[in-house]
Design an enzyme around this catalytic site. Structure first.
Site, PDB file in Angstrom:
ATOM      1  N   LYS A   1     -19.559 -10.198  17.582  1.00 18.65           N
ATOM      2  CA  LYS A   1     -19.543 -11.807  16.928  1.00 18.65           C
ATOM      3  C   LYS A   1     -18.525 -12.382  15.738  1.00 18.65           C
ATOM      4  O   LYS A   1     -16.971 -12.237  15.843  1.00 18.65           O
ATOM      5  CB  LYS A   1     -20.722 -12.848  16.649  1.00 18.65           C
ATOM      6  N   ASN A   2     -18.164 -10.672  14.614  1.00 17.05           N
ATOM      7  CA  ASN A   2     -17.215 -10.556  14.073  1.00 17.05           C
ATOM      8  C   ASN A   2     -16.403 -10.004  13.628  1.00 17.05           C
ATOM      9  O   ASN A   2     -15.703  -9.664  12.991  1.00 17.05           O
ATOM     10  CB  ASN A   2     -18.781  -9.702  12.717  1.00 17.05           C
TER      11      ASN A   2
ATOM     12  N   CYS B   1     -23.728 -19.343   6.256  1.00 18.39           N
ATOM     13  CA  CYS B   1     -25.031 -18.710   6.064  1.00 18.39           C
ATOM     14  C   CYS B   1     -25.480 -19.254   4.065  1.00 18.39           C
ATOM     15  O   CYS B   1     -25.190 -18.809   3.774  1.00 18.39           O
ATOM     16  CB  CYS B   1     -25.719 -17.479   6.512  1.00 18.39           C
TER      17      CYS B   1
ATOM     18  N   ARG C   1     -22.344 -15.970  -2.483  1.00 21.98           N
ATOM     19  CA  ARG C   1     -21.681 -16.157  -1.185  1.00 21.98           C
ATOM     20  C   ARG C   1     -19.820 -16.728  -1.317  1.00 21.98           C
ATOM     21  O   ARG C   1     -18.994 -17.417  -1.143  1.00 21.98           O
ATOM     22  CB  ARG C   1     -21.618 -16.196   0.243  1.00 21.98           C
TER      23      ARG C   1
ATOM     24  N   GLN D   1     -12.771 -13.458  -4.269  1.00 28.32           N
ATOM     25  CA  GLN D   1     -11.512 -11.658  -3.976  1.00 28.32           C
ATOM     26  C   GLN D   1     -10.638 -12.223  -2.576  1.00 28.32           C
ATOM     27  O   GLN D   1      -9.087 -11.713  -2.616  1.00 28.32           O
ATOM     28  CB  GLN D   1     -12.124 -10.767  -3.089  1.00 28.32           C
TER      29      GLN D   1
ATOM     30  N   ASP E   1     -26.864  -7.431   7.662  1.00 27.48           N
ATOM     31  CA  ASP E   1     -27.254  -7.921   9.374  1.00 27.48           C
ATOM     32  C   ASP E   1     -28.448  -7.104   9.953  1.00 27.48           C
ATOM     33  O   ASP E   1     -28.869  -7.936  10.976  1.00 27.48           O
ATOM     34  CB  ASP E   1     -25.573  -8.090   9.905  1.00 27.48           C
TER      35      ASP E   1
ATOM     36  N   ARG F   1     -25.239 -19.167  16.988  1.00 23.46           N
ATOM     37  CA  ARG F   1     -24.621 -18.740  15.896  1.00 23.46           C
ATOM     38  C   ARG F   1     -23.710 -17.280  16.264  1.00 23.46           C
ATOM     39  O   ARG F   1     -22.367 -17.359  16.334  1.00 23.46           O
ATOM     40  CB  ARG F   1     -24.823 -19.530  14.644  1.00 23.46           C
TER      41      ARG F   1
HETATM   42  C1  UD1 Z   1     -19.198 -10.862   6.370  1.00 20.95           C
HETATM   43  C2  UD1 Z   1     -20.230 -11.258   7.753  1.00 20.95           C
HETATM   44  C3  UD1 Z   1     -21.528 -10.911   8.273  1.00 20.95           C
HETATM   45  C4  UD1 Z   1     -21.779 -10.015   7.260  1.00 20.95           C
HETATM   46  C5  UD1 Z   1     -21.269  -9.615   5.706  1.00 20.95           C
HETATM   47  C6  UD1 Z   1     -21.348  -8.213   5.186  1.00 20.95           C
HETATM   48  C7  UD1 Z   1     -17.622 -12.013   9.699  1.00 20.95           C
HETATM   49  C8  UD1 Z   1     -17.542 -13.084   9.632  1.00 20.95           C
HETATM   50  N1  UD1 Z   1     -19.529 -12.061   8.141  1.00 20.95           N
HETATM   51  O1  UD1 Z   1     -19.390 -11.584   5.783  1.00 20.95           O
HETATM   52  O2  UD1 Z   1     -22.303 -10.997   9.350  1.00 20.95           O
HETATM   53  O3  UD1 Z   1     -23.356 -10.135   6.288  1.00 20.95           O
HETATM   54  O4  UD1 Z   1     -19.497  -9.081   6.095  1.00 20.95           O
HETATM   55  O5  UD1 Z   1     -21.772  -7.069   6.042  1.00 20.95           O
HETATM   56  O6  UD1 Z   1     -17.520 -10.972   9.568  1.00 20.95           O
HETATM   57  N2  UD1 Z   1     -18.115 -11.607  -2.119  1.00 20.95           N
HETATM   58  C9  UD1 Z   1     -17.923 -12.118  -3.290  1.00 20.95           C
HETATM   59  N3  UD1 Z   1     -16.391 -12.353  -3.420  1.00 20.95           N
HETATM   60  C10 UD1 Z   1     -15.524 -12.482  -2.456  1.00 20.95           C
HETATM   61  C11 UD1 Z   1     -16.629 -12.370  -1.198  1.00 20.95           C
HETATM   62  C12 UD1 Z   1     -17.019 -11.454  -0.775  1.00 20.95           C
HETATM   63  O7  UD1 Z   1     -18.104 -11.547  -4.634  1.00 20.95           O
HETATM   64  O8  UD1 Z   1     -14.146 -13.018  -2.454  1.00 20.95           O
HETATM   65  C13 UD1 Z   1     -19.689 -10.747  -2.682  1.00 20.95           C
HETATM   66  C14 UD1 Z   1     -20.195 -11.281  -1.331  1.00 20.95           C
HETATM   67  O9  UD1 Z   1     -21.078 -12.533  -2.284  1.00 20.95           O
HETATM   68  C15 UD1 Z   1     -21.803  -9.969  -0.928  1.00 20.95           C
HETATM   69  C16 UD1 Z   1     -20.636  -9.527  -0.613  1.00 20.95           C
HETATM   70  O10 UD1 Z   1     -19.214  -9.876  -1.054  1.00 20.95           O
HETATM   71  O11 UD1 Z   1     -21.802  -9.535  -1.859  1.00 20.95           O
HETATM   72  C17 UD1 Z   1     -19.572  -8.841   0.181  1.00 20.95           C
HETATM   73  O12 UD1 Z   1     -19.513 -10.321   1.401  1.00 20.95           O
HETATM   74  P1  UD1 Z   1     -18.556 -10.262   2.455  1.00 20.95           P
HETATM   75  O13 UD1 Z   1     -18.076  -8.801   3.320  1.00 20.95           O
HETATM   76  O14 UD1 Z   1     -17.182 -10.927   2.241  1.00 20.95           O
HETATM   77  O15 UD1 Z   1     -18.892 -10.681   3.684  1.00 20.95           O
HETATM   78  P2  UD1 Z   1     -18.675 -11.734   4.846  1.00 20.95           P
HETATM   79  O16 UD1 Z   1     -17.247 -11.499   5.015  1.00 20.95           O
HETATM   80  O17 UD1 Z   1     -18.209 -13.360   4.098  1.00 20.95           O
END
Ligand code: UD1
Length: 424
Positions: A22-23, A120, A125, A129, A310, A402
């Site tokens: 998926k990812n 989710c 989230r 960044q 995950d 999903r």
């Molecule tokens: C992706 C995966 C999800 C997985 C997650 C962590 C996809 C579609 N989803 O989600 O399944 O659980 O990686 O492995 O690939 N953060 C910030 N600011 C930002 C972005 C992130 O503070 O702008 C924080 C988040 O709150 C979290 C951490 O960084 O604590 C990691 O999040 P991130 O790697 O961005 O998760 P996703 O990319 O949303």
């Protein structure tokens, strides 16, 4: 709303192929926005999130068709000369990964209006960044009425040094796509190292992008003027594979997974061995045999190559029936223990304090009606239901749909007693 009805207590046993990730499929689909023409993606899983992103891309003018029969894993995406650079709330709200259209739209169309994501319910989230990185490439970014409004400077995005404060998977992917079409060189530091980021880089390189270092925490991108359409095969889903391995371990079973990549599952395999399972790579497939009862484990989630967040919920279900006390620490998301409450309703002995859960294994869980709260939490309830005595009914299965490609069919072919009861 559909429910899943399980009768637990039977060890999983058999052989099955893992679906596409998926990812990795979602960012590769978003990459089709980077240039006009006919893009082809193989091994695309059948998931609600893929359908949601398809609808979103269609809204932007991309025509999408799935192959039939043996070509059912193939997606053909035809991108128009100019896309409509807008992602409305109604399409974005159910899926956080929709934010992946922001980078490509900005790079190709020079502007984008994308609703702030939902997804989710596992913590705040934020996407700060993503926005900070795109601003470093010269984009002018405003937040208004629940939308991100971004505009590239005259002459387009330009390469820059982008230091991430936290490694973010979709954030790194967004900037990889945007920087591929920027002028000059971009260097990402503290980039996410997940295999899905590396898979996207491979897809972009096949389109003509100049990227090096993906899979490490420093990635360099030399912008190019234009890209060619995509032809790419998505990697197998390490989280689906991991879920099946954990389900086998929780039921004292034995499974062989075709297509699973042990090199991308090292942290989980380590823990499964700690829990007493034998795990081997045999003829390109991954094999696991579990003792009748697993032993307790200590798990701390972390960005790749650490233990994947995950997989945390599913491993908690395993710990719930293991011998001894397990400690599970969640360091990636701040609110990802909702499944603990539901597992307790099945007789699990779990105490949560802040980001740590202590799980004292019990001999048997007992089947119960439970409610899925997010994607991986649903998988954890399914694992628990397979290991439990009696009947478990999992409600709100749309969370599971999903991210899992017909999970109940796969489990049934491994001998599980599980069926879907359609709503209505
Ligand atoms: C992706 C995966 C999800 C997985 C997650 C962590 C996809 C579609 N989803 O989600 O399944 O659980 O990686 O492995 O690939 N953060 C910030 N600011 C930002 C972005 C992130 O503070 O702008 C924080 C988040 O709150 C979290 C951490 O960084 O604590 C990691 O999040 P991130 O790697 O961005 O998760 P996703 O990319 O949303």
């Amino acid at each position: 709303m559909d429910t899943l009805v399980l009768h637990g207590g039977r060890p999983l046993s058999g052989r099955i192929a893992v679906s596409g990730a998926k990812n990795a499929a979602l960012p590769a689909m978003a990459a089709a926005l980077l240039c006009p023409g006919e893009h082809r993606l193989r091994r695309v899983p059948r998931l609600a999130d893929v359908a949601t992103l398809s609808r979103l891309l269609a809204h932007m003018g991309v025509a999408i068709e799935r192959g039939s029969g043996r070509r059912g894993g193939e997606l053909r995406l035809v991108s128009p000369a100019a896309c409509r650079p807008e992602a409305p709330y109604d399409l974005v709200k159910t899926m956080r990964a929709s934010v992946l259209v922001l980078g490509p739209l900005l790079a190709r169309q020079g502007r984008a209006r994308v609703s702030l994501p939902g997804g989710c319910a596992i913590g705040a989230r934020p996407i700060d960044q993503h926005l900070k990185a795109l601003a470093a490439l010269g984009a002018d970014i405003r937040l208004a009425h629940g939308y991100v409004e971004a505009e590239a400077p005259p002459g387009g995005l330009r390469g820059a040094h982008v230091p991430f404060d936290v490694p973010t998977v979709t954030g790194t992917e967004n900037v990889l796509m945007a920087a591929s079409l920027a002028r000059g060189r971009t260097v990402l530091t503290n980039a996410a190292r997940e295999p899905e980021v590396e898979d996207l880089a491979r897809a972009l390189i096949s389109m003509g992008a100049r990227i090096s270092g993906a899979g490490g925490d420093v990635i360099e991108i030399e912008g190019v003027e234009g890209l060619n359409p995509l032809a790419h095969e998505v990697i197998p889903d390490r989280i689906e594979a991991g879920t099946l391995l954990v389900a086998a371990a929780a039921t004292g079973g034995e499974v062989t997974l075709d297509g699973a990549r042990p090199d991308q599952l090292e942290a989980l395999i380590d823990k499964l061995r700690e829990a007493g399972s034998r795990v081997e790579e045999i003829d390109g497939a991954l094999w696991l045999r579990s003792p009748a009862r697993a032993s307790a484990v200590a798990v701390r989630t972390a960005p790749y190559p650490g233990f994947p967040t995950d997989m945390q919920a599913q491993v908690m279900a395993l710990a719930a029936v293991a011998e001894g006390s397990s400690v599970i620490e969640e360091t990636v998301f701040e609110n990802r223990f909702m499944h603990a409450l539901e597992l307790r309703r099945m007789g699990a002995d779990i105490t949560v304090t802040g980001r740590t859960a202590i799980v004292r294994g019990v001999r048997k869980l007992s089947g119960a009606p439970v409610m899925a709260t997010d994607l991986r939490a649903s998988a954890s309830l399914v694992v628990a239901g397979l290991a439990a005595e009696g009947r478990t009914v999992v409600q709100r299965v749309y969370h599971l749909d999903r991210g899992y490609d017909r999970l109940e069919r796969k489990l049934r072919s491994l001998g599980a007693r599980i069926r879907r009861v359609a709503a209505g």
